[in-house]
Design a protein around this motif. Sequence first.
Motif, PDB file in Angstrom:
ATOM      1  N   GLN A  87       8.168  -9.750  -7.688  1.00 45.49           N
ATOM      2  CA  GLN A  87       8.917  -8.491  -7.715  1.00 45.49           C
ATOM      3  C   GLN A  87       9.284  -8.050  -6.300  1.00 45.49           C
ATOM      4  OE1 GLN A  87       5.923  -6.274  -9.857  1.00 45.49           O
ATOM      5  NE2 GLN A  87       7.206  -6.176 -11.693  1.00 45.49           N
ATOM      6  N   ALA A  88       8.333  -8.171  -5.375  1.00 40.70           N
ATOM      7  CA  ALA A  88       8.589  -7.781  -3.984  1.00 40.70           C
ATOM      8  C   ALA A  88       9.669  -8.663  -3.368  1.00 40.70           C
ATOM      9  CB  ALA A  88       7.298  -7.861  -3.168  1.00 40.70           C
ATOM     10  N   ALA A  89       9.602  -9.960  -3.631  1.00 41.95           N
ATOM     11  CA  ALA A  89      10.615 -10.884  -3.109  1.00 41.95           C
ATOM     12  C   ALA A  89      11.988 -10.531  -3.676  1.00 41.95           C
ATOM     13  CB  ALA A  89      10.240 -12.325  -3.446  1.00 41.95           C
ATOM     14  N   SER A  90      12.039 -10.199  -4.950  1.00 40.50           N
ATOM     15  CA  SER A  90      13.317  -9.821  -5.570  1.00 40.50           C
ATOM     16  C   SER A  90      13.895  -8.569  -4.921  1.00 40.50           C
ATOM     17  CB  SER A  90      13.126  -9.586  -7.067  1.00 40.50           C
ATOM     18  OG  SER A  90      12.790 -10.784  -7.712  1.00 40.50           O
ATOM     19  N   LEU A  91      13.048  -7.584  -4.641  1.00 38.97           N
ATOM     20  CA  LEU A  91      13.535  -6.360  -4.004  1.00 38.97           C
ATOM     21  C   LEU A  91      14.088  -6.617  -2.610  1.00 38.97           C
ATOM     22  CD1 LEU A  91      10.978  -3.623  -5.074  1.00 38.97           C
ATOM     23  CD2 LEU A  91      13.429  -3.650  -5.510  1.00 38.97           C
ATOM     24  N   LEU A  92      13.513  -7.585  -1.906  1.00 40.98           N
ATOM     25  CA  LEU A  92      13.998  -7.918  -0.555  1.00 40.98           C
ATOM     26  C   LEU A  92      15.119  -8.958  -0.581  1.00 40.98           C
ATOM     27  CD1 LEU A  92      10.750  -8.178   1.606  1.00 40.98           C
ATOM     28  CD2 LEU A  92      12.373  -6.280   1.481  1.00 40.98           C
ATOM     29  N   SER A  93      15.384  -9.519  -1.757  1.00 33.45           N
ATOM     30  CA  SER A  93      16.369 -10.603  -1.905  1.00 33.45           C
ATOM     31  C   SER A  93      15.996 -11.811  -1.046  1.00 33.45           C
ATOM     32  CB  SER A  93      17.775 -10.113  -1.558  1.00 33.45           C
ATOM     33  OG  SER A  93      18.165  -9.083  -2.426  1.00 33.45           O
ATOM     34  N   VAL A  94      14.720 -12.168  -1.102  1.00 38.72           N
ATOM     35  CA  VAL A  94      14.228 -13.357  -0.406  1.00 38.72           C
ATOM     36  C   VAL A  94      13.438 -14.200  -1.403  1.00 38.72           C
ATOM     37  CG1 VAL A  94      14.093 -12.186   1.834  1.00 38.72           C
ATOM     38  CG2 VAL A  94      12.067 -12.257   0.369  1.00 38.72           C
ATOM     39  N   SER A  95      13.109 -15.404  -1.020  1.00 40.55           N
ATOM     40  CA  SER A  95      12.307 -16.258  -1.890  1.00 40.55           C
ATOM     41  C   SER A  95      10.847 -15.792  -1.858  1.00 40.55           C
ATOM     42  CB  SER A  95      12.397 -17.713  -1.442  1.00 40.55           C
ATOM     43  OG  SER A  95      11.726 -17.886  -0.212  1.00 40.55           O
ATOM     44  N   ARG A  96      10.121 -16.145  -2.896  1.00 36.80           N
ATOM     45  CA  ARG A  96       8.704 -15.800  -2.951  1.00 36.80           C
ATOM     46  C   ARG A  96       7.928 -16.465  -1.807  1.00 36.80           C
ATOM     47  NH1 ARG A  96       4.456 -18.071  -5.221  1.00 36.80           N
ATOM     48  NH2 ARG A  96       2.694 -16.744  -5.747  1.00 36.80           N
ATOM     49  N   PRO A  97       8.167 -17.757  -1.505  1.00 35.50           N
ATOM     50  CA  PRO A  97       7.451 -18.365  -0.368  1.00 35.50           C
ATOM     51  C   PRO A  97       7.741 -17.657   0.968  1.00 35.50           C
ATOM     52  CG  PRO A  97       8.365 -20.080  -1.765  1.00 35.50           C
ATOM     53  CD  PRO A  97       8.918 -18.775  -2.270  1.00 35.50           C
ATOM     54  N   TYR A  98       8.980 -17.217   1.164  1.00 35.20           N
ATOM     55  CA  TYR A  98       9.306 -16.494   2.402  1.00 35.20           C
ATOM     56  C   TYR A  98       8.519 -15.181   2.452  1.00 35.20           C
ATOM     57  CZ  TYR A  98      11.920 -14.231   6.120  1.00 35.20           C
ATOM     58  OH  TYR A  98      12.261 -13.584   7.286  1.00 35.20           O
ATOM     59  N   LEU A  99       8.464 -14.462   1.328  1.00 38.48           N
ATOM     60  CA  LEU A  99       7.711 -13.208   1.272  1.00 38.48           C
ATOM     61  C   LEU A  99       6.237 -13.459   1.586  1.00 38.48           C
ATOM     62  CD1 LEU A  99       7.630 -10.098   0.431  1.00 38.48           C
ATOM     63  CD2 LEU A  99       6.569 -11.021  -1.622  1.00 38.48           C
ATOM     64  N   ILE A 100       5.667 -14.497   1.021  1.00 39.77           N
ATOM     65  CA  ILE A 100       4.255 -14.794   1.269  1.00 39.77           C
ATOM     66  C   ILE A 100       4.021 -15.071   2.751  1.00 39.77           C
ATOM     67  CG2 ILE A 100       2.433 -16.502   0.820  1.00 39.77           C
ATOM     68  CD1 ILE A 100       3.370 -16.413  -2.121  1.00 39.77           C
ATOM     69  N   GLY A 101       4.991 -15.713   3.404  1.00 42.18           N
ATOM     70  CA  GLY A 101       4.897 -15.909   4.848  1.00 42.18           C
ATOM     71  C   GLY A 101       4.859 -14.585   5.592  1.00 42.18           C
ATOM     72  N   LEU A 102       5.674 -13.619   5.143  1.00 44.28           N
ATOM     73  CA  LEU A 102       5.665 -12.288   5.750  1.00 44.28           C
ATOM     74  C   LEU A 102       4.322 -11.603   5.539  1.00 44.28           C
ATOM     75  CD1 LEU A 102       9.202 -10.967   4.695  1.00 44.28           C
ATOM     76  CD2 LEU A 102       8.488 -11.691   6.986  1.00 44.28           C
ATOM     77  N   LEU A 103       3.764 -11.749   4.342  1.00 39.87           N
ATOM     78  CA  LEU A 103       2.461 -11.147   4.045  1.00 39.87           C
ATOM     79  C   LEU A 103       1.384 -11.763   4.922  1.00 39.87           C
ATOM     80  CD1 LEU A 103       2.567 -11.040   0.126  1.00 39.87           C
ATOM     81  CD2 LEU A 103       3.139  -9.197   1.719  1.00 39.87           C
ATOM     82  N   ASP A 104       1.372 -13.086   4.991  1.00 47.21           N
ATOM     83  CA  ASP A 104       0.352 -13.786   5.780  1.00 47.21           C
ATOM     84  C   ASP A 104       0.485 -13.494   7.273  1.00 47.21           C
ATOM     85  OD1 ASP A 104      -0.714 -14.834   3.462  1.00 47.21           O
ATOM     86  OD2 ASP A 104       0.269 -16.794   3.683  1.00 47.21           O
ATOM     87  N   ALA A 105       1.709 -13.206   7.719  1.00 42.63           N
ATOM     88  CA  ALA A 105       1.935 -12.887   9.138  1.00 42.63           C
ATOM     89  C   ALA A 105       1.607 -11.424   9.452  1.00 42.63           C
ATOM     90  CB  ALA A 105       3.385 -13.182   9.508  1.00 42.63           C
ATOM     91  N   GLY A 106       1.250 -10.649   8.429  1.00 39.87           N
ATOM     92  CA  GLY A 106       0.900  -9.244   8.653  1.00 39.87           C
ATOM     93  C   GLY A 106       2.100  -8.322   8.762  1.00 39.87           C
ATOM     94  N   GLU A 107       3.276  -8.796   8.393  1.00 43.45           N
ATOM     95  CA  GLU A 107       4.484  -7.971   8.470  1.00 43.45           C
ATOM     96  C   GLU A 107       4.512  -6.882   7.383  1.00 43.45           C
ATOM     97  OE1 GLU A 107       7.021  -8.099  10.708  1.00 43.45           O
ATOM     98  OE2 GLU A 107       5.912  -9.623  11.820  1.00 43.45           O
ATOM     99  N   ILE A 108       3.886  -7.163   6.244  1.00 43.79           N
ATOM    100  CA  ILE A 108       3.855  -6.230   5.107  1.00 43.79           C
ATOM    101  C   ILE A 108       2.411  -6.150   4.615  1.00 43.79           C
ATOM    102  CG2 ILE A 108       4.723  -5.757   2.775  1.00 43.79           C
ATOM    103  CD1 ILE A 108       7.091  -7.641   3.435  1.00 43.79           C
TER     104      ILE A 108
END
Length: 152
Positions: A87-108
Amino acid sequence: MNNAEVASPQPDPDAVHTAEIAMRRVRRYLADHADERDIRVVVGGDADDTLSLPRSAVELLARVLAHMAAGQSVSVVPARAELTTQQAASLLSVSRPYLIGLLDAGEIEYRKVGKHRRVRADSLMAYKRRDDHDRRDAADELTELNREMGLY
């Protein structure tokens, strides 16, 4: 509401037209009645059937109508809602793996529920605002460089 549905249908041409007319009327009313905290709305055609709405709800309605008038689908997600990574990836219009990278990097910010990540909607929107701001700054800087080089 712990989870939120983020998918919404694309408005059809009739809905776009209706939203555009309603948006103008609602915005005009809000501008003409800036001091009103509660706004009375007639439901249907019967003046006896009215609702009293908080101004903030009517202002939100105006924003929803503006997006619909532009042909965009609209989702309302409570700020404290917890979203799945999809759902979060859809709201940002990015792929789920890209979102997980943002999460793991501490961006979100996120939390884990068992093995699953949950992202608060307000944290996601804060990241989106920061990212949009950074993109605008970068575009402004490129525009200025183009001017300085005589390319603009």
